[in-house]
Design a protein around this motif. Sequence first.
Motif, PDB file in Angstrom:
ATOM      1  N   SER A   1       0.837  -1.186   0.000  1.00 54.51           N
ATOM      2  CA  SER A   1       0.000   0.000   0.000  1.00 54.51           C
ATOM      3  C   SER A   1       0.877   1.243   0.000  1.00 54.51           C
ATOM      4  O   SER A   1       2.091   1.182   0.188  1.00 54.51           O
TER       5      SER A   1
ATOM      6  N   LEU B   1       6.311  -2.349  -8.014  1.00 56.19           N
ATOM      7  CA  LEU B   1       5.105  -1.919  -7.315  1.00 56.19           C
ATOM      8  C   LEU B   1       3.866  -2.542  -7.938  1.00 56.19           C
ATOM      9  O   LEU B   1       3.889  -3.080  -9.047  1.00 56.19           O
ATOM     10  N   HIS B   2       2.753  -2.448  -7.209  1.00 59.60           N
ATOM     11  CA  HIS B   2       1.456  -2.839  -7.740  1.00 59.60           C
ATOM     12  C   HIS B   2       1.128  -1.939  -8.935  1.00 59.60           C
ATOM     13  O   HIS B   2       1.483  -0.750  -8.937  1.00 59.60           O
TER      14      HIS B   2
ATOM     15  N   ASP C   1      -4.657   0.580   0.118  1.00 55.61           N
ATOM     16  CA  ASP C   1      -4.210  -0.801  -0.038  1.00 55.61           C
ATOM     17  C   ASP C   1      -4.861  -1.356  -1.302  1.00 55.61           C
ATOM     18  O   ASP C   1      -6.081  -1.502  -1.382  1.00 55.61           O
ATOM     19  N   ALA C   2      -4.044  -1.671  -2.291  1.00 53.62           N
ATOM     20  CA  ALA C   2      -4.577  -2.100  -3.590  1.00 53.62           C
ATOM     21  C   ALA C   2      -5.201  -3.483  -3.545  1.00 53.62           C
ATOM     22  O   ALA C   2      -5.890  -3.877  -4.491  1.00 53.62           O
ATOM     23  N   THR C   3      -4.995  -4.248  -2.474  1.00 52.73           N
ATOM     24  CA  THR C   3      -5.537  -5.606  -2.394  1.00 52.73           C
ATOM     25  C   THR C   3      -6.711  -5.716  -1.437  1.00 52.73           C
ATOM     26  O   THR C   3      -7.258  -6.812  -1.278  1.00 52.73           O
TER      27      THR C   3
ATOM     28  N   HIS D   1      -7.136  -0.135 -12.285  1.00 50.95           N
ATOM     29  CA  HIS D   1      -6.246  -1.089 -11.623  1.00 50.95           C
ATOM     30  C   HIS D   1      -6.773  -1.645 -10.307  1.00 50.95           C
ATOM     31  O   HIS D   1      -6.239  -2.655  -9.843  1.00 50.95           O
TER      32      HIS D   1
END
Length: 667
Positions: free
Chosen positions: A2, A75-76, A165-167, A246
């Motif tokens: 994140s 990175l993500h 937090d991308a997840t 994304h």
Amino acid sequence: MSTSGLKQISPVPTAADFLDIVLSKTQRKTPTVIHKNFKISRIRNFYMRKVKFTQDTFDEKLSAILTEFPMLDDLHPFLASLMNVLYDKNHYKLALGQLRTARHLIDQVAKDYVRLLKFGDSLYRCKQLKRAALGRMATIMRRQKDPLAYLEQVRQHISRLPAIDATARTLLICGYPNVGKSSFINKVTRADVDVQPYAFTTKSLFIGHLDYRYMRWQVIDTPGILDHPLEDMNTIEMQSITALAHLKSCVLYFMDLSEQCGYSVEAQCKLFHSIKPLFANKPTMLVINKIDVTRLDDISPESRAMVEEIINSEGVMHVQVSCYTDEGVMELKNKACDALLEHRVDQKLKGNKINSILNRLHVAQPKARDELVREPFIPETVKNRKKYDRNDPERRQLERDLEAEDGGAGVYNINIKKNYMLADPEWKMDIIPEIMNGKNIADFIDPDILEKLDALEREEEKLQAEGFYESEEEIFDSADELEEAEAKDSREKKLISQSSKKSMKNQAKLPRTVGLRTLSELSSELTKAGYNPSRIEERAVTLAKVAGAKRKRARDEEEAQMDVDEGEEAEGDWMDVDGEDQPTPNKRAKSNLGAAVGKGKREPQTDRRLAGMRDHAQAAKAIKLRDLGQRRPNMLAKAGESDRAIKVKMPKHLYSGKRKMGKTNRR
């Protein structure tokens, strides 16, 4: 990863501050005194050390910066695209590449000049080579002024980004400006996003958190998007596009049918169709906001047809809400969260990961042994049992009902005796007597206690006959065998202690007294277990008496031995008549100065303060001279002649280092 992990980057100094830090550290951490009369090898090592230390410090500082700033490829995709939108990916990579090149050039400069210093033939030449090396390093670092300034600006901006937090489970809010996106996130989370009656109030991503079904959810408020080509979008709009592209989330597309936002219903529908490719594989909800002003039924048929076209499209749900009156807000939150949970479960079922888990599961199903059908048996009493109904006056009385009838909690006292299982139910409420059949109930003895005691005594006699209590000490024929046995025993104990230390290495440490038990505790526990501890108590008392007598006998023998030694010494002093030169025992011992010394054991034989002095007058004079020499350090508040503390706040590197030849005021 994140964005919270990007906030741990240390501040990046400017080029001038960078040079000050490195050169000041070199001055402080390396020797500062050199002389032309030293060996040439010592002079070379002196300046080579300075060059190498400066190069190591530059390398350490630059490596820290290059390590802390993330590589975009690692990175993500959301974070990489966001950094590309905000900071320009090419510019970012170019700045880090320039610092990496500068680090390599500084290493090469240091290597070249260290090679030249190995052949320096004088102090002057070595000094000039050192100055040239540090100068070239400083020139290289001054050229990194712009990359360092750019990276510091990036670091400051990253620290102000929300911790996305991308997840995580995410609800993503999008739509035209001023349609009520920020009002919704303020309602369902604790976020405090600024809400104003004009467009583009929100210029960056804002995040809030909520709890649903005991899980943590993040809600992201994106800036407003206008319906124009991707190439014409500015940085504010591109942040929303990046998040939509994304982040795996539930998309909430907000519409304002009252057109108070300044954009028509037709324009809002066109924007939905324009960005609809970004909604692929994501649960989508059409949120019709501001229904306190205009509802779907109140708009014109043409506009209503365009909205219903979106509603009837595949995978789109719709909810009508009003953030002003809170109508439908909680319904929207629950529907969006449930839709995202169902979507995540479906995605996991479609993936390959579930196959690897199912391959490890096996459900055992019993095979029928014959064709006979065996239905589950339920007793008739269970079938006929009346279901408990709280409002039925003829229901079974529970303990809670009895408590409410008899005064409630704090007044009602439960009767435990009514649940006793006795041979005669009438005995339940009987009072237990203190005296029964002429005997005290408290002194009740097990009728089989005598048989148990006899069995225990027989067991003890059997153990004694088998030699269980006999001593196992071996008798050795010689002292060598005894020493060998003791050495073997000590080796075994050492091995046991080492193994126990290794086994106890990762265990909790307990105090030594935890495992200790007193005789009374042991007796009480044996009595509770139904055993008679009287024989053990008698044996313990006997062993204690034997050990005490043994210790007393050892003390008496030591005292007797000391008396014998003193008598022998006295006899040697008094009976030796041949040595007439020895002093008589009536005379007292004297010190070096002729003074009589007491016979006390703790008194010293000589006075160490007078050691090396002729008499007391000479000792007093020496003390006076010592105090006189200490007077000036005392005036300067110094502890002694070795006290070099500088009370004035001055740069440390000007007053530290070895003090040998030459003046130090110009350092």
